[in-house]
Design an enzyme around this catalytic site. Structure first.
Site, PDB file in Angstrom:
ATOM      1  N   GLY A   8      32.880  78.437  73.568  1.00  0.00           N
ATOM      2  CA  GLY A   8      31.614  78.351  74.304  1.00  0.00           C
ATOM      3  C   GLY A   8      31.871  78.066  75.774  1.00  0.00           C
ATOM      4  NE  ARG A  11      24.507  79.945  78.654  1.00  0.00           N
ATOM      5  CZ  ARG A  11      24.271  80.566  77.500  1.00  0.00           C
ATOM      6  NH1 ARG A  11      24.606  81.818  77.375  1.00  0.00           N
ATOM      7  NH2 ARG A  11      23.707  79.939  76.487  1.00  0.00           N
ATOM      8  CB  SER A 141      25.726  65.018  71.051  1.00  0.00           C
ATOM      9  OG  SER A 141      24.465  64.565  71.488  1.00  0.00           O
ATOM     10  CE1 TYR A 154      23.808  69.901  69.492  1.00  0.00           C
ATOM     11  CE2 TYR A 154      23.228  67.671  70.175  1.00  0.00           C
ATOM     12  CZ  TYR A 154      23.914  68.846  70.384  1.00  0.00           C
ATOM     13  OH  TYR A 154      24.713  68.976  71.503  1.00  0.00           O
ATOM     14  CB  ALA A 156      23.339  66.129  60.331  1.00  0.00           C
ATOM     15  CB  ALA A 157      25.956  69.418  63.509  1.00  0.00           C
ATOM     16  CE  LYS A 158      27.341  68.877  69.175  1.00  0.00           C
ATOM     17  NZ  LYS A 158      28.463  69.727  69.572  1.00  0.00           N
TER      18      LYS A 158
END
Length: 243
Positions: A8, A11, A141, A154, A156-158
């Site tokens: 990623g 940007r 995050s 988000y 949960a993922a992080k």
């Protein structure tokens, strides 16, 4: 030839990390993008502007075959090259209250951050172990640490990537590979541009959003050889919002 791969990287924080690594360290940059080739080329131009060099590489982090094939092809074409630094930065957010969250919004966010971490890191880990040196830096995050309402997916993922960071760090430490995470708070990027900055900055002790470069400096430090005794750590860059 030694490379640093940033997923990623076209940007936002990813772009700032590419430019900072080019300034600070002696690595060629491998700038990953999924769909926005033009933005990736702009990042490469910025890397070259500060005296760095590199190339762009296209793959979708959520697709394990795509990742594997792209990296195998790349290694095939660059037989003397070694990727020593991996920055797992690719991520998306699809915010909404959990009660109304469609399965697709849950899955796509988990797929990008968590499965993306697995797909790219797993494709490279053997080479890092053989190389007996490496730096893996995961962009997580504040949401993964404190949980943010409206961002259950988000968060949960992080949070999961933070757990993976701590576990993997212990597995690979003997081979001089460090694994750390950087947890930004509110940072000025495409991802936060629709947020009410005037309102939100009242919650932030330093009273402003962060800049991508402020995250990139920490990533660059963790990617250097100065950090061989720092591993399994999560470094917060959030203006004091969560301490």
């Amino acid at each position: 030839m030694k490379y640093a791969l940033v997923t990623g990287g076209s940007r936002g924080i990813g772009r700032a990390v590419c430019v900072q690594l080019a300034k600070d360290l002696d690595y060629k940059l491998l700038i990953n993008y999924n769909s926005n080739k033009k933005a990736a080329e702009e990042t490469l131009a910025m890397v070259e502007e500060v005296g760095g060099s590199g190339q762009i590489i296209q793959f979708n982090v959520t697709d394990s075959n795509d990742v594997k094939n792209a990296l195998e092809d790349w290694h095939e074409q660059h037989k003397n090259a070694v990727i020593e630094v991996l920055v797992n930065n690719a991520g998306i957010k699809k915010d909404g209250l959990f009660m109304w969250m469609p399965m697709e919004d849950w899955s796509s966010v988990i797929n990008t951050s968590l499965n993306g971490f697995y797909n790219v890191t797993n494709a490279l880990i053997q080479k890092l172990l053989t190389n007996r040196y490496g730096r893996i830096i995961n962009i997580v995050s504040v949401s993964g640490l404190k949980g943010t309402p409206g961002q259950t997916n988000y968060s949960a993922a992080k949070s999961a990537v933070i757990g993976a960071t701590k576990a993997l760090a212990q597995e690979v430490a003997k081979r001089k590979i460090t694994v750390n995470a950087v947890a930004p708070g509110f940072v000025e990027t495409d991802m936060t541009e629709e947020l009410d900055e005037a309102e939100l900055k009242k919650m932030i002790p330093v009273n402003r959003f962060g800049k991508p470069e402020e995250v990139a400096h920490v990533v660059s430090f963790l990617a250097s050889d100065k950090t061989s005794y720092i591993t399994g750590e999560v470094i917060n860059i959030n203006g004091g919002i969560y301490s």
